[in-house]
Design an enzyme around this catalytic site. Sequence first.
Site, mmCIF file in Angstrom:
data_model
loop_
_atom_site.group_PDB
_atom_site.id
_atom_site.type_symbol
_atom_site.label_atom_id
_atom_site.label_comp_id
_atom_site.label_asym_id
_atom_site.label_seq_id
_atom_site.Cartn_x
_atom_site.Cartn_y
_atom_site.Cartn_z
ATOM 1 N N ASN A 1 0.572 -1.114 -0.017
ATOM 2 C CA ASN A 1 -0.067 0.085 -0.026
ATOM 3 C C ASN A 1 0.962 1.160 -0.127
ATOM 4 O OD1 ASN A 1 -1.356 2.278 1.136
ATOM 5 N ND2 ASN A 1 -3.320 0.647 1.259
ATOM 6 N N HIS B 1 -3.431 0.505 -3.731
ATOM 7 C CA HIS B 1 -3.435 -0.552 -2.538
ATOM 8 C C HIS B 1 -2.089 -1.696 -2.600
ATOM 9 C CE1 HIS B 1 -7.652 0.006 -1.061
ATOM 10 N NE2 HIS B 1 -7.196 1.089 -0.745
ATOM 11 N N GLU C 1 -2.433 -4.599 -3.527
ATOM 12 C CA GLU C 1 -2.713 -5.443 -4.659
ATOM 13 C C GLU C 1 -2.282 -4.930 -5.904
ATOM 14 O OE1 GLU C 1 -4.478 -4.957 -2.239
ATOM 15 O OE2 GLU C 1 -5.975 -6.744 -1.608
ATOM 16 N N SER D 1 -7.869 -9.199 2.878
ATOM 17 C CA SER D 1 -8.965 -9.582 2.071
ATOM 18 C C SER D 1 -9.125 -8.462 1.166
ATOM 19 C CB SER D 1 -10.176 -9.657 2.903
ATOM 20 O OG SER D 1 -11.405 -10.029 2.098
ATOM 21 N N CYS E 1 -10.477 -5.348 -1.319
ATOM 22 C CA CYS E 1 -11.434 -4.540 -1.320
ATOM 23 C C CYS E 1 -11.977 -4.358 -2.743
ATOM 24 C CB CYS E 1 -11.040 -3.017 -1.030
ATOM 25 S SG CYS E 1 -9.999 -2.124 -2.561
ATOM 26 N N CYS F 1 -9.550 -3.660 -5.748
ATOM 27 C CA CYS F 1 -8.549 -4.741 -6.167
ATOM 28 C C CYS F 1 -9.339 -5.818 -6.537
ATOM 29 C CB CYS F 1 -7.651 -4.759 -4.778
ATOM 30 S SG CYS F 1 -6.826 -3.617 -4.186
ATOM 31 N N ASP G 1 -8.462 4.824 3.610
ATOM 32 C CA ASP G 1 -8.059 3.782 2.709
ATOM 33 C C ASP G 1 -9.174 2.893 2.165
ATOM 34 O OD1 ASP G 1 -5.445 3.165 1.434
ATOM 35 O OD2 ASP G 1 -5.966 0.822 2.385
#
Lengths: 145, 145
Positions: A39, A50, A52, A77, A79, A82, A142
């Site tokens: 991130n 982020h 990912e 996990s 969002c 992503c 975020d």
Amino acid sequence: MDRFMELAMAEAEKGASEGGIPIGSVLVCDGLVLGSGRNQRVQSGSAIRHGEMDALENAGRQPAEVYGRSTLYTTLSPCAMCSGAILLYGIPRVIIGENRTFQGEEHLLESRGVELKVLNDPACIDMMKRFIRDNPELWNEDIGV
Amino acid sequence: MDRFMELAMAEAEKGASEGGIPIGSVLVCDGLVLGSGRNQRVQSGSAIRHGEMDALENAGRQPAEVYGRSTLYTTLSPCAMCSGAILLYGIPRVIIGENRTFQGEEHLLESRGVELKVLNDPACIDMMKRFIRDNPELWNEDIGV
């Protein structure tokens, strides 16, 4: 812990050491790391990097068949953003460090045929729990809250 | 054409003049442009800077209440990644130049309460038609095909 999840954790820890949000990710194809990232909200003032997304960006432009054989590892996990990127590129498998502190769009991903494996690793959970407790405003920013 | 869609079109045209994929976007709040952008696959070698993502990135870090009053203008129907970003940040309205050459995740957005307005502007349609005809491989790469 799987060695690719260890790499994702190392990215998250590097992010924490930079004062950033501790979420890391690694994109893997045929047993090789295509890209890793973390991130970048604090470090780069980024609204879109982020963990990912940063891993995808650092992997560079890849053909569809490469994404289609890849696995994305992420400490948390994913969002909606992503998850949307995972769907765009047809990444078929996502290994998730934990979904106890935040659950993203797992149902959407599964409804589109993405295979998920949630580890709920104690180290991942503990890292995010401490971060959210100590930085609630940054965390809410975020995730768009 | 609405002046903000004109700005999005100008971004798309600038992208085309750079040899890039001609998709532009503008994020607007309270009548002011927060950020504008264009697809950066060619220019920056980016896998994540679609037009909408580039506009969000260029708008910088914004609080949730700003996104919640914003409108996103985009010359083309938003893909899964860009739609996910819209959902993450709770952007309530999206103005879409056209969805004839590509239809993204409009149903998902509407199912989550996002208000969409599809203009199907002839200039937007013509621009993408010509681009896809002349650059089918680049276009497929951009949409993960």
